[in-house]
Each structure stands twice: as C-alpha cells, then as structure tokens.
Design a protein around this motif. Structure first.
Motif, short mmCIF file in Angstrom:
data_model
loop_
_atom_site.label_atom_id
_atom_site.label_comp_id
_atom_site.label_asym_id
_atom_site.label_seq_id
_atom_site.Cartn_x
_atom_site.Cartn_y
_atom_site.Cartn_z
N GLN A 3 0.85 -1.20 0.00
CA GLN A 3 0.00 0.00 0.00
C GLN A 3 0.88 1.24 0.00
O GLN A 3 1.83 1.33 0.78
N LEU A 4 0.54 2.17 -0.87
CA LEU A 4 1.18 3.47 -0.91
C LEU A 4 0.08 4.51 -0.74
O LEU A 4 -0.89 4.50 -1.51
N VAL A 5 0.22 5.37 0.24
CA VAL A 5 -0.83 6.36 0.53
C VAL A 5 -0.23 7.75 0.49
O VAL A 5 0.61 8.10 1.33
N GLU A 6 -0.69 8.54 -0.47
CA GLU A 6 -0.22 9.91 -0.60
C GLU A 6 -1.07 10.85 0.25
O GLU A 6 -2.26 10.61 0.47
N SER A 7 -0.46 11.92 0.69
CA SER A 7 -1.16 12.97 1.41
C SER A 7 -0.43 14.29 1.21
O SER A 7 0.70 14.30 0.73
N GLY A 8 -1.10 15.38 1.59
CA GLY A 8 -0.44 16.68 1.54
C GLY A 8 -0.83 17.56 0.37
O GLY A 8 -0.39 18.70 0.28
N GLY A 9 -1.65 17.02 -0.52
CA GLY A 9 -2.08 17.84 -1.65
C GLY A 9 -3.04 18.94 -1.20
O GLY A 9 -3.47 18.99 -0.04
N GLY A 10 -3.38 19.84 -2.12
CA GLY A 10 -4.30 20.91 -1.80
C GLY A 10 -4.24 22.00 -2.83
O GLY A 10 -3.69 21.81 -3.93
N SER A 11 -4.82 23.13 -2.50
CA SER A 11 -4.85 24.28 -3.39
C SER A 11 -3.92 25.36 -2.85
O SER A 11 -3.90 25.63 -1.64
N VAL A 12 -3.18 25.97 -3.75
CA VAL A 12 -2.20 26.97 -3.35
C VAL A 12 -2.08 27.99 -4.47
O VAL A 12 -2.32 27.66 -5.65
N GLN A 13 -1.69 29.19 -4.14
CA GLN A 13 -1.46 30.20 -5.17
C GLN A 13 -0.08 30.01 -5.79
O GLN A 13 0.83 29.45 -5.16
N ALA A 14 0.05 30.50 -6.99
CA ALA A 14 1.34 30.44 -7.68
C ALA A 14 2.42 31.08 -6.82
O ALA A 14 2.19 32.12 -6.20
N GLY A 16 3.61 29.54 -4.22
CA GLY A 16 3.51 28.90 -2.93
C GLY A 16 4.20 27.56 -2.87
O GLY A 16 4.86 27.13 -3.83
N SER A 17 4.03 26.87 -1.74
CA SER A 17 4.71 25.60 -1.49
C SER A 17 3.74 24.57 -0.93
O SER A 17 2.75 24.92 -0.28
N LEU A 18 4.04 23.32 -1.20
CA LEU A 18 3.34 22.19 -0.61
C LEU A 18 4.35 21.08 -0.36
O LEU A 18 5.36 20.99 -1.06
N ARG A 19 4.03 20.23 0.59
CA ARG A 19 4.85 19.06 0.87
C ARG A 19 3.98 17.83 0.81
O ARG A 19 3.05 17.68 1.61
N LEU A 20 4.27 16.96 -0.13
CA LEU A 20 3.56 15.71 -0.27
C LEU A 20 4.27 14.60 0.49
O LEU A 20 5.50 14.60 0.58
N GLY A 67 15.21 22.19 -9.41
CA GLY A 67 15.47 23.46 -8.75
C GLY A 67 14.31 23.97 -7.93
O GLY A 67 14.46 24.89 -7.12
N ARG A 68 13.13 23.37 -8.13
CA ARG A 68 11.95 23.79 -7.36
C ARG A 68 11.42 22.69 -6.46
O ARG A 68 10.89 22.97 -5.38
N PHE A 69 11.55 21.44 -6.88
CA PHE A 69 11.06 20.29 -6.11
C PHE A 69 12.25 19.54 -5.50
O PHE A 69 13.31 19.45 -6.11
N THR A 70 12.01 18.98 -4.32
CA THR A 70 13.03 18.16 -3.65
C THR A 70 12.38 16.88 -3.16
O THR A 70 11.40 16.93 -2.40
N ILE A 71 12.92 15.75 -3.59
CA ILE A 71 12.43 14.46 -3.12
C ILE A 71 13.35 13.97 -2.01
O ILE A 71 14.56 14.19 -2.05
N SER A 72 12.75 13.32 -1.02
CA SER A 72 13.54 12.77 0.08
C SER A 72 12.82 11.54 0.62
O SER A 72 11.68 11.24 0.21
N ALA A 80 8.16 8.57 1.88
CA ALA A 80 8.86 9.43 0.92
C ALA A 80 8.14 10.77 0.87
O ALA A 80 6.93 10.86 1.13
N TYR A 81 8.89 11.79 0.52
CA TYR A 81 8.35 13.15 0.51
C TYR A 81 8.66 13.85 -0.81
O TYR A 81 9.64 13.53 -1.47
N LEU A 82 7.84 14.82 -1.13
CA LEU A 82 8.13 15.69 -2.25
C LEU A 82 7.84 17.13 -1.79
O LEU A 82 6.68 17.49 -1.60
N GLU A 83 8.90 17.86 -1.59
CA GLU A 83 8.79 19.27 -1.22
C GLU A 83 8.70 20.06 -2.51
O GLU A 83 9.59 19.98 -3.37
N MET A 84 7.63 20.85 -2.66
CA MET A 84 7.39 21.59 -3.89
C MET A 84 7.35 23.08 -3.58
O MET A 84 6.50 23.52 -2.79
#
Length: 123
Positions: A3-14, A16-20, A67-72, A80-84
């Motif tokens: 099972q892989l379960v993603e979270s952290g999505g949403g709405s943001v203005q241009a 901005g940042s999100l972390r998945l 240069g904008r996203f970082t995976i860790s 796993a994470y995706l910093e956007m």
C-alpha cells in the motif's frame, strides 16, 4: 499487500509551497526506489522525481521541476516526501507515488502505485 498512501495535496497560489508524503506498507521500504509522477487532465502520466534506495540515495528530477522540487525519504518512517516550492499553474495535477527497484522515468514500468493526491495551483 503493498500500500502506498499519498497525502499533503491541496490548493495553493502560484509561488507557494506544498509538501507531499507517501506512506508505504507491505514492502521492505529501504530496498525500493521511490518516485513521484503527476498527471494533468487529458495528459499522460509523467515522471517528476525519483530517489534511489542505496548508494547515497541518488535523486533524479524532470527538467520541469528541477530546482523547485526536492524528493527525500525517511526509511525509519517508511515514507517518501516531495517538497514543492515556487509552484506554477502548470504544476496542477494529480500526484502519484510509485515504488520500484530502480528510478525509471516510464510510468508503465511500475507495479506499485498510490491513489494520488490533487495539487491545484492558481494564478
């Protein structure tokens, strides 16, 4: 059962940042490469970022996010994470995580997928 379960999505203005997050279970997380793909309406699923499971956790990015996203990853948390950052309207998509033995840009290579999380970036 994997099972892989993603979270952290949403709405943001241009600009901005999100972390998945992608929480994994049912597999030996530390021996899998973790990857993020995204799919906008009417388009094919595309590779965004991947991180290896050995040798210093090599990371690979699509040119569009470099240069904008970082995976860790955190093997202790099986996550796993995706910093956007500096998000753009064209980043709007459903974001999926995928687990595999290597980082491969072709989505057809993967057997293990999450259900996705929506990211919407408004101007």
């Amino acid at each position: 059962q994997v099972q892989l379960v993603e979270s952290g999505g949403g709405s943001v203005q241009a600009g901005g940042s999100l972390r998945l997050s992608c929480a994994a279970s049912g597999l030996t997380f530390s021996t899998y490469a973790m990857n993020w793909f995204r799919q906008a309406p009417g388009t094919e699923r595309e590779f965004a970022a991947g991180i290896g499971w050995s040798g210093g956790f090599t990371t690979i990015y699509a040119d569009s996010v470099k240069g904008r996203f970082t995976i860790s990853r955190d093997n202790a948390k099986n996550t796993a994470y995706l910093e956007m950052n500096s998000l753009k309207a064209e980043d709007t998509a459903v974001y999926y995580c995928a687990a595999g033995r290597s980082v491969v840009r072709d989505y057809k290579w993967y057997n293990y997928w999450g259900h996705g999380t929506q990211v919407t970036v408004s101007l």
